[in-house]
Design a protein around this motif. Structure first.
Motif, PDB file in Angstrom:
ATOM      1  N   ILE A   1       3.838 -13.453  -4.035  1.00  5.96           N
ATOM      2  CA  ILE A   1       3.784 -12.065  -4.522  1.00  5.96           C
ATOM      3  C   ILE A   1       3.733 -12.019  -6.051  1.00  5.96           C
ATOM      4  CG2 ILE A   1       5.078  -9.895  -4.681  1.00  5.96           C
ATOM      5  CD1 ILE A   1       6.005 -10.445  -1.766  1.00  5.96           C
ATOM      6  N   PRO A   2       4.562 -12.786  -6.783  1.00  3.41           N
ATOM      7  CA  PRO A   2       4.420 -12.771  -8.251  1.00  3.41           C
ATOM      8  C   PRO A   2       3.060 -13.256  -8.721  1.00  3.41           C
ATOM      9  CG  PRO A   2       6.515 -13.746  -7.601  1.00  3.41           C
ATOM     10  CD  PRO A   2       5.717 -13.592  -6.347  1.00  3.41           C
ATOM     11  N   CYS A   3       2.485 -14.197  -7.995  1.00  2.00           N
ATOM     12  CA  CYS A   3       1.141 -14.671  -8.338  1.00  2.00           C
ATOM     13  C   CYS A   3       0.139 -13.530  -8.232  1.00  2.00           C
ATOM     14  CB  CYS A   3       0.759 -15.817  -7.404  1.00  2.00           C
ATOM     15  SG  CYS A   3      -0.846 -16.555  -7.720  1.00  2.00           S
ATOM     16  N   ALA A   4       0.214 -12.787  -7.129  1.00  2.00           N
ATOM     17  CA  ALA A   4      -0.671 -11.632  -6.940  1.00  2.00           C
ATOM     18  C   ALA A   4      -0.364 -10.538  -7.960  1.00  2.00           C
ATOM     19  CB  ALA A   4      -0.526 -11.101  -5.515  1.00  2.00           C
ATOM     20  N   TRP A   5       0.920 -10.376  -8.296  1.00  2.00           N
ATOM     21  CA  TRP A   5       1.318  -9.337  -9.259  1.00  2.00           C
ATOM     22  C   TRP A   5       0.697  -9.578 -10.619  1.00  2.00           C
ATOM     23  CZ3 TRP A   5       4.468 -10.083 -13.626  1.00  2.00           C
ATOM     24  CH2 TRP A   5       4.851  -8.903 -14.291  1.00  2.00           C
ATOM     25  N   VAL A   6       0.734 -10.831 -11.097  1.00  2.00           N
ATOM     26  CA  VAL A   6       0.138 -11.158 -12.396  1.00  2.00           C
ATOM     27  C   VAL A   6      -1.354 -10.829 -12.395  1.00  2.00           C
ATOM     28  CG1 VAL A   6      -0.406 -13.040 -13.988  1.00  2.00           C
ATOM     29  CG2 VAL A   6       1.848 -12.927 -12.924  1.00  2.00           C
TER      30      VAL A   6
ATOM     31  N   ARG B   1       0.837  -1.193   0.000  1.00  2.00           N
ATOM     32  CA  ARG B   1       0.000   0.000   0.000  1.00  2.00           C
ATOM     33  C   ARG B   1       0.873   1.245   0.000  1.00  2.00           C
ATOM     34  NH1 ARG B   1      -3.758   2.070   4.873  1.00  2.00           N
ATOM     35  NH2 ARG B   1      -1.845   3.233   5.236  1.00  2.00           N
ATOM     36  N   ARG B   2       1.941   1.210   0.780  1.00  2.00           N
ATOM     37  CA  ARG B   2       2.865   2.346   0.807  1.00  2.00           C
ATOM     38  C   ARG B   2       3.561   2.505  -0.545  1.00  2.00           C
ATOM     39  NH1 ARG B   2       5.853   5.085   5.086  1.00  2.00           N
ATOM     40  NH2 ARG B   2       7.778   5.972   4.258  1.00  2.00           N
ATOM     41  N   ALA B   3       3.787   1.363  -1.229  1.00  2.00           N
ATOM     42  CA  ALA B   3       4.433   1.417  -2.544  1.00  2.00           C
ATOM     43  C   ALA B   3       3.475   1.879  -3.634  1.00  2.00           C
ATOM     44  CB  ALA B   3       4.994   0.040  -2.892  1.00  2.00           C
ATOM     45  N   GLY B   4       2.204   2.069  -3.290  1.00  2.00           N
ATOM     46  CA  GLY B   4       1.236   2.580  -4.259  1.00  2.00           C
ATOM     47  C   GLY B   4       0.455   1.521  -4.990  1.00  2.00           C
ATOM     48  N   ASN B   5       0.532   0.264  -4.531  1.00  2.00           N
ATOM     49  CA  ASN B   5      -0.226  -0.811  -5.189  1.00  2.00           C
ATOM     50  C   ASN B   5      -1.006  -1.562  -4.118  1.00  2.00           C
ATOM     51  OD1 ASN B   5      -1.221  -2.892  -6.774  1.00  2.00           O
ATOM     52  ND2 ASN B   5       0.696  -3.165  -7.905  1.00  2.00           N
ATOM     53  N   VAL B   6      -2.083  -0.954  -3.678  1.00  2.00           N
ATOM     54  CA  VAL B   6      -2.854  -1.529  -2.574  1.00  2.00           C
ATOM     55  C   VAL B   6      -3.501  -2.846  -2.968  1.00  2.00           C
ATOM     56  CG1 VAL B   6      -5.000  -0.297  -3.108  1.00  2.00           C
ATOM     57  CG2 VAL B   6      -4.515  -0.966  -0.755  1.00  2.00           C
ATOM     58  N   GLU B   7      -3.869  -2.981  -4.253  1.00  2.00           N
ATOM     59  CA  GLU B   7      -4.485  -4.227  -4.697  1.00  2.00           C
ATOM     60  C   GLU B   7      -3.491  -5.384  -4.592  1.00  2.00           C
ATOM     61  OE1 GLU B   7      -7.581  -5.500  -8.227  1.00  2.00           O
ATOM     62  OE2 GLU B   7      -5.834  -4.302  -8.780  1.00  2.00           O
ATOM     63  N   LEU B   8      -2.233  -5.133  -4.940  1.00  2.00           N
ATOM     64  CA  LEU B   8      -1.196  -6.150  -4.793  1.00  2.00           C
ATOM     65  C   LEU B   8      -1.013  -6.516  -3.325  1.00  2.00           C
ATOM     66  CD1 LEU B   8       1.076  -7.922  -5.877  1.00  2.00           C
ATOM     67  CD2 LEU B   8       2.585  -5.911  -5.840  1.00  2.00           C
ATOM     68  N   GLY B   9      -1.107  -5.521  -2.442  1.00  2.00           N
ATOM     69  CA  GLY B   9      -0.994  -5.778  -1.015  1.00  2.00           C
ATOM     70  C   GLY B   9      -2.097  -6.688  -0.507  1.00  2.00           C
ATOM     71  N   ILE B  10      -3.339  -6.410  -0.917  1.00  2.00           N
ATOM     72  CA  ILE B  10      -4.474  -7.233  -0.474  1.00  2.00           C
ATOM     73  C   ILE B  10      -4.350  -8.651  -1.026  1.00  2.00           C
ATOM     74  CG2 ILE B  10      -6.963  -7.556  -0.676  1.00  2.00           C
ATOM     75  CD1 ILE B  10      -7.289  -4.533  -0.597  1.00  2.00           C
ATOM     76  N   PHE B  11      -4.055  -8.751  -2.323  1.00  2.47           N
ATOM     77  CA  PHE B  11      -3.996 -10.078  -2.945  1.00  2.47           C
ATOM     78  C   PHE B  11      -2.890 -10.935  -2.335  1.00  2.47           C
ATOM     79  CE2 PHE B  11      -6.228  -9.500  -7.338  1.00  2.47           C
ATOM     80  CZ  PHE B  11      -7.324  -8.935  -6.690  1.00  2.47           C
ATOM     81  N   SER B  12      -1.681 -10.383  -2.222  1.00  2.00           N
ATOM     82  CA  SER B  12      -0.560 -11.179  -1.709  1.00  2.00           C
ATOM     83  C   SER B  12      -0.768 -11.543  -0.249  1.00  2.00           C
ATOM     84  CB  SER B  12       0.763 -10.424  -1.892  1.00  2.00           C
ATOM     85  OG  SER B  12       0.732  -9.169  -1.228  1.00  2.00           O
ATOM     86  N   ALA B  13      -1.310 -10.623   0.539  1.00  3.76           N
ATOM     87  CA  ALA B  13      -1.532 -10.886   1.957  1.00  3.76           C
ATOM     88  C   ALA B  13      -2.555 -11.995   2.170  1.00  3.76           C
ATOM     89  CB  ALA B  13      -1.979  -9.604   2.662  1.00  3.76           C
ATOM     90  N   LEU B  14      -3.669 -11.924   1.458  1.00  5.38           N
ATOM     91  CA  LEU B  14      -4.727 -12.918   1.662  1.00  5.38           C
ATOM     92  C   LEU B  14      -4.376 -14.271   1.050  1.00  5.38           C
ATOM     93  CD1 LEU B  14      -7.940 -10.730   1.216  1.00  5.38           C
ATOM     94  CD2 LEU B  14      -6.755 -11.403   3.309  1.00  5.38           C
ATOM     95  N   LEU B  15      -3.572 -14.272  -0.017  1.00  9.30           N
ATOM     96  CA  LEU B  15      -3.085 -15.552  -0.534  1.00  9.30           C
ATOM     97  C   LEU B  15      -2.203 -16.245   0.505  1.00  9.30           C
ATOM     98  CD1 LEU B  15      -2.205 -14.749  -4.270  1.00  9.30           C
ATOM     99  CD2 LEU B  15      -3.992 -16.282  -3.445  1.00  9.30           C
TER     100      LEU B  15
END
Length: 498
Positions: A325-330, A98-112
């Protein structure tokens, strides 16, 4: 805080709380295997020299568990600590991205991460390997957020690596490259001074933690002896570098790589699907710093396990977030690989698939996969419950407990059975007994009397695996012949049918 951040926080916290409730409902009532048994014993007897718990000792984990026991009792103390570390690991990922500006990546990687079956299998029982995930994500979050403040960076690194050293010192060594890479590549002005200070602070913290653990364990000599017995034994038995057979090392390597490939499978499938939709997927990976940080996180533990020793899949929790994290990134790419609806659906499908794999009983899974499901936890709980119920109905005075075998439980289960007298284990040929003190696992000297049961015992309780079923029988020594071990263990079934 912007309204969108409030909304994202609420979504993340709501999903995390839902997962926490499911997690609590899955907690084991009994320790399913050797390591959890040792941790449970350590709630009241801390001594790594007698595997309470086994080295490296994990003093921070044990004493945090003792505090948690005041809240939820001994049976669920470590599970509460584990849930806290799993929840915190997800928070570290969420707030970092979220601090890096990609909150969606934060939610996806955290919950995965927070729904992953390997993480759940290590946290619903009394084990500590989620601590590797907790400290790895904590290091990522702290260094990323403070790489431009040298004082905060060094102070935080010292604290994190000291605390990690009070759990698993070797994990601190494996995660130093991650801290170095994040400290260098995430600073506004890159400087090797950050790397130097991170290394010095981390090493000093690990050494200090090691010294304190040794003191708590009865001194450096006793602690080193216990560590060499357990970790040194694993090294010599599995690694070519430690003198192990080539076949043993290859088995260890196959075990490591098999689980590693299984863990990266979801990411590989998603990348393949995304590449089918857009051949320029590789061009989207334009952040070389992130790639280097990923290698610094992944490669040191992977090389350590490949060269030194690797015993169980939960060791790979140290870099599990790095694989997710790469899974969430894709899934979060906004360049036409997935529509917003498709990526949300794919993400929810992945989370659900992970939970279903862990929570839903399937027919016949291979044993390695079965052991990371709730079905395994339930099986072990039922085995424990049945054993304790049977033992509660039998006499305790002047009775020898003989452990022959059990279809589900380890012989180490005797450590948690309330017996003051020595417990006997039958030899392979069932001709003699080997006696040990269960609390200390100290073997008593062998002698000729091991073939004949002492007169002070009026009977015996025999635990044995009969055609895949656990049997517990109480035998009265009404005839002196029953004291002959070979006769007893080969005839009691016909004399005392269940």
């Amino acid at each position: 805080m912007k309204p969108t951040h409030i909304t994202h926080n609420m979504v993340f916290l709501g999903a995390a709380c839902f997962l926490a409730i499911l997690h609590i409902c899955s907690w084991s009532d009994y320790p399913p295997d050797v390591d959890p048994i040792n941790f449970t014993l350590a709630l009241h007897t801390y001594s790594p020299s007698i595997d309470a718990p086994h080295p490296p000792g994990y003093p921070l984990f044990v004493f945090t568990g003792r505090l948690a026991a005041y809240v939820v009792g001994d049976r669920h103390a470590y599970q509460l600590v584990n849930l806290g570390m799993l929840f915190a690991s997800g928070c570290f990922l969420y707030f970092t991205f979220r601090r890096a500006g990609n909150v969606e990546l934060g939610i996806f990687s955290a919950l995965l991460l927070m729904s992953h079956p390997l993480a759940w299998s290590a946290t619903v029982v009394p084990e500590c390997y989620i601590s590797d995930t907790f400290f790895a994500t904590g290091i990522l979050a702290w260094v990323y957020c403070n790489s431009d403040s040298q004082k905060k960076l060094v102070a935080g690194i010292f604290v994190l690596f000291f605390l990690m050293g009070m759990v698993r010192p070797v994990s601190g060594v494996m995660l130093l490259p991650l801290a170095m890479a994040v400290g260098y590549y995430c600073a506004e002005v890159r400087s090797f001074r950050n790397v130097v200070f991170v290394v010095i602070a981390g090493i000093l913290a690990i050494i200090l933690a090691y010294a304190i653990t040794a003191i708590l364990s009865g001194g450096l000599t006793a602690y080193r002896s216990a560590a060499m017995r357990v970790m040194g034994g694993a090294f010599h038995a599995n690694s070519l570098l430690g003198g192990a057979a080539f076949s043993n090392h290859m088995k260890m390597l196959a075990h490591l790589l098999g689980w590693f490939l299984l863990l990266v499978l979801p990411t590989g499938v998603l990348i393949f699907v995304a590449a089918l939709n857009n051949r320029n997927l590789v061009q989207a990976i334009d952040n070389k710093s992130a790639i280097i940080i990923g290698y610094a996180w992944l490669l040191p533990p992977l090389l350590f396990y490949a060269l030194i020793y690797y015993l169980k899949p939960t060791y790979q929790l140290i870099y599990l977030p790095c694989l997710l994290i790469p899974c969430a990134w894709v899934l979060t790419l906004k360049d036409g690989f997935f529509s917003k609806r498709a990526r949300t659906f794919a993400f929810l499908a992945l989370v659900m698939a992970q939970l279903v794999f862990f929570l839903v009983p399937f027919g016949h899974l291979p044993q390695p996969l079965f052991r990371i499901t709730e079905s395994y936890v339930i099986q072990q709980d039922q085995a424990w419950g049945s054993l304790m119920d049977n033992l509660s109905k039998m006499p305790k005075e002047d009775t020898l407990l003989i452990w022959v075998s059990h279809p589900s439980l380890s012989m180490y289960a005797v450590r948690l059975i309330n017996k003051q007298e020595p417990i006997a284990l039958a030899s392979t040929d069932r001709s003699e007994l080997n006696y040990l003190i269960p609390q200390t696992m100290e073997w008593l000297p062998s002698n000729l009397s091991d073939k004949i049961i002492n007169e002070k015992y009026k009977g015996a309780i025999i635990i044995e695996n009969i055609r895949g079923q656990a049997t517990v029988r109480n035998i009265k020594f009404s005839d002196p012949q029953w004291r002959v071990v070979n006769y007893l263990l080969n005839n009691y079934l016909s004399k005392y049918p269940r």
